[in-house]
Design an enzyme around this catalytic site. Structure first.
Site, PDB file in Angstrom:
ATOM      1  N   TYR A  63      46.581  21.849  77.775  1.00  0.00           N
ATOM      2  CA  TYR A  63      45.082  21.855  78.205  1.00  0.00           C
ATOM      3  C   TYR A  63      45.106  23.407  78.921  1.00  0.00           C
ATOM      4  O   TYR A  63      45.556  23.712  79.805  1.00  0.00           O
ATOM      5  CB  TYR A  63      45.068  20.870  79.570  1.00  0.00           C
ATOM      6  CG  TYR A  63      44.922  19.758  79.259  1.00  0.00           C
ATOM      7  CD1 TYR A  63      44.868  19.046  77.917  1.00  0.00           C
ATOM      8  CD2 TYR A  63      45.156  18.589  80.066  1.00  0.00           C
ATOM      9  CE1 TYR A  63      44.752  17.936  77.616  1.00  0.00           C
ATOM     10  CE2 TYR A  63      45.481  16.969  79.813  1.00  0.00           C
ATOM     11  CZ  TYR A  63      45.198  16.723  78.563  1.00  0.00           C
ATOM     12  OH  TYR A  63      45.065  15.534  78.307  1.00  0.00           O
ATOM     13  N   PHE A 213      39.822   8.537  78.519  1.00  0.00           N
ATOM     14  CA  PHE A 213      38.246   8.390  78.450  1.00  0.00           C
ATOM     15  C   PHE A 213      37.960   7.182  79.040  1.00  0.00           C
ATOM     16  O   PHE A 213      37.219   6.415  78.566  1.00  0.00           O
ATOM     17  CB  PHE A 213      38.167   8.247  76.804  1.00  0.00           C
ATOM     18  CG  PHE A 213      38.282   9.677  76.158  1.00  0.00           C
ATOM     19  CD1 PHE A 213      38.578  10.671  76.568  1.00  0.00           C
ATOM     20  CD2 PHE A 213      38.239   9.484  74.956  1.00  0.00           C
ATOM     21  CE1 PHE A 213      38.558  11.918  76.202  1.00  0.00           C
ATOM     22  CE2 PHE A 213      38.490  10.786  74.022  1.00  0.00           C
ATOM     23  CZ  PHE A 213      38.573  11.958  74.690  1.00  0.00           C
ATOM     24  N   GLY A 216      34.474   7.209  79.204  1.00  0.00           N
ATOM     25  CA  GLY A 216      33.857   7.635  78.031  1.00  0.00           C
ATOM     26  C   GLY A 216      34.170   8.826  77.582  1.00  0.00           C
ATOM     27  O   GLY A 216      33.833   9.312  76.388  1.00  0.00           O
ATOM     28  N   GLY A 217      34.935   9.678  78.290  1.00  0.00           N
ATOM     29  CA  GLY A 217      35.372  11.206  78.045  1.00  0.00           C
ATOM     30  C   GLY A 217      34.048  12.119  77.648  1.00  0.00           C
ATOM     31  O   GLY A 217      33.243  12.387  78.510  1.00  0.00           O
ATOM     32  N   PHE A 218      34.368  12.682  76.542  1.00  0.00           N
ATOM     33  CA  PHE A 218      33.467  13.807  76.278  1.00  0.00           C
ATOM     34  C   PHE A 218      31.884  13.331  75.949  1.00  0.00           C
ATOM     35  O   PHE A 218      31.014  14.172  76.108  1.00  0.00           O
ATOM     36  CB  PHE A 218      33.687  14.843  75.130  1.00  0.00           C
ATOM     37  CG  PHE A 218      34.940  15.504  75.276  1.00  0.00           C
ATOM     38  CD1 PHE A 218      35.265  16.501  75.981  1.00  0.00           C
ATOM     39  CD2 PHE A 218      36.182  15.043  74.565  1.00  0.00           C
ATOM     40  CE1 PHE A 218      36.510  17.290  76.388  1.00  0.00           C
ATOM     41  CE2 PHE A 218      37.471  15.619  74.756  1.00  0.00           C
ATOM     42  CZ  PHE A 218      37.469  16.595  75.644  1.00  0.00           C
ATOM     43  N   PRO A 220      30.151  10.709  77.964  1.00  0.00           N
ATOM     44  CA  PRO A 220      30.294   9.456  79.088  1.00  0.00           C
ATOM     45  C   PRO A 220      29.505   8.215  78.800  1.00  0.00           C
ATOM     46  O   PRO A 220      28.491   8.320  78.184  1.00  0.00           O
ATOM     47  CB  PRO A 220      29.318  10.317  80.363  1.00  0.00           C
ATOM     48  CG  PRO A 220      30.133  11.805  80.038  1.00  0.00           C
ATOM     49  CD  PRO A 220      29.835  12.012  78.523  1.00  0.00           C
TER      50      PRO A 220
END
Ligand SMILES: NC(=O)c1ccc[n+]([C@@H]2O[C@H](COP(=O)([O-])OP(=O)(O)OC[C@H]3O[C@@H](n4cnc5c(N)ncnc54)[C@H](OP(=O)(O)O)[C@@H]3O)[C@@H](O)[C@H]2O)c1
Length: 288
Positions: A63, A213, A216-218, A220
């Site tokens: 990251y 996620f 929902g991660g990237f 949402p």
């Protein structure tokens, strides 16, 4: 800053961690690449998490790369005794931010040493081997070769516990024949339920399941059911999504990611949100 309540603990290796933790991926720059726009704000999120009682933080040296681990070290080192830092290995970043599988013995060994150095640790508490047959979802293929390398690093005392990420049940079974697996980290949330049976199997064996996620991660989570329930309960949709996961199975450990102190507080408050059976039944409709 007050210790959040309402969320219990589950075993992670030989430690017990609170079921609501924190995922640090969002602290790196856009695309999880480079430094954050506001490093001070990133440090504040990490300090607030620990001050609020979080004792499980998920990270990776890829990251940034290195950025998230270096922020964790700057914000929190020397670490509280009860803090469990979990990292993952098996990828490196290209100059353009791409994610490149890095699963050779040399690359995995280097990754463990990079994590140790950037986190300022002598031993990594938990290292997840992330399968890379497909970057986006679990795909079959033997994980024996890289897992053997990680188990060697464990025997050398550099790694205390081993987990798996982005894996199929077949790969988990293969992994458990090679070494003890303490956790599985796969994509899962109220709308993405591919691992339903796997979670129950792991629960029976006392293995932690750590959904990535969870919000929902990237992209949402967006669902009218989630929004309706949240409005009725006077909370936010994200809080309902986290409370649902806590209720889903006692072996689920949460690592919601955020770059914002306000969202962090909101997420931790989900630990004390109770969902009635009728609400849980309603939320089942999201995945249908
Ligand atoms: N093993 C793997 O392959 C893998 C893959 C991905 C992630 N992970 C781990 O899993 C952790 C969690 O995943 P994630 O961070 O990608 O996704 P996530 O937790 O599902 O969602 C993060 C997103 O939700 C937003 N958010 C967080 N809290 C919110 C709230 N209360 N209200 C509105 N929006 C909110 C964040 O934006 P703001 O920053 O604006 O709050 C961010 O855009 C990561 O931090 C990482 O440690 C592992």
């Amino acid at each position: 800053m007050s210790d959040y309540t309402g969320s219990d603990t589950f075993k992670l290796g030989h430690r017990s961690v609170k079921r609501l933790g924190y995922g640090a991926m969002q602290l790196a720059g856009p695309g999880v690449f480079g430094p954050p726009k506001d490093p001070k704000a990133a440090l504040a999120v990490l300090r607030e998490a620990v001050a609020s009682g979080v004792n499980h933080i998920d990270t990776a040296d890829f990251y940034g790369p290195h950025v998230t681990n270096q922020l964790i070290r700057e914000a929190l080192h020397p670490y509280p005794d009860d803090l469990v830092l979990v990292t993952k290995i098996s990828a490196r970043r290209g100059a353009d931010g791409s994610w490149i599988p890095a699963l050779s013995r040399d690359e995995l060994t280097q990754a463990v040493h990079d994590n140790l150095r950037n986190l300022g640790l002598d031993v990594l508490e938990v290292v997840n081997l992330r399968s890379m047959f497909n970057t986006h979802h679990p795909a079959e293929g033997s994980i024996e070769a890289p897992l053997t390398v990680l188990a060697d690093l464990q025997r050398q005392g550099l790694v205390r516990h081993i987990g798996l990420s982005n894996v199929t049940p077949t790969q988990i079974a293969e992994g458990r024949r090679l070494c003890e697996i303490v956790c599985v980290q796969n994509h899962y949330n109220v709308a993405h339920r591919a691992d339903d049976a796997l979670i129950d199997d792991l629960a029976r064996d006392g293995i932690a399941y750590v959904p990535y996620f969870p919000l929902g991660g990237f992209t949402p989570l967006q669902s009218s059911i989630l929004s309706d329930v949240a409005a009725r309960l006077g909370v936010t949709p994200m809080q309902v999504a986290l409370a649902w996961l806590l209720k889903r199975s006692s072996n689920i450990l949460l690592i919601p990611g955020t770059s914002s102190v306000a969202h962090l507080r909101e997420n931790l408050a989900a630990g004390s949100l109770a969902l009635a059976p009728s609400v849980l039944a309603e939320l089942e409709g999201i995945a249908v």
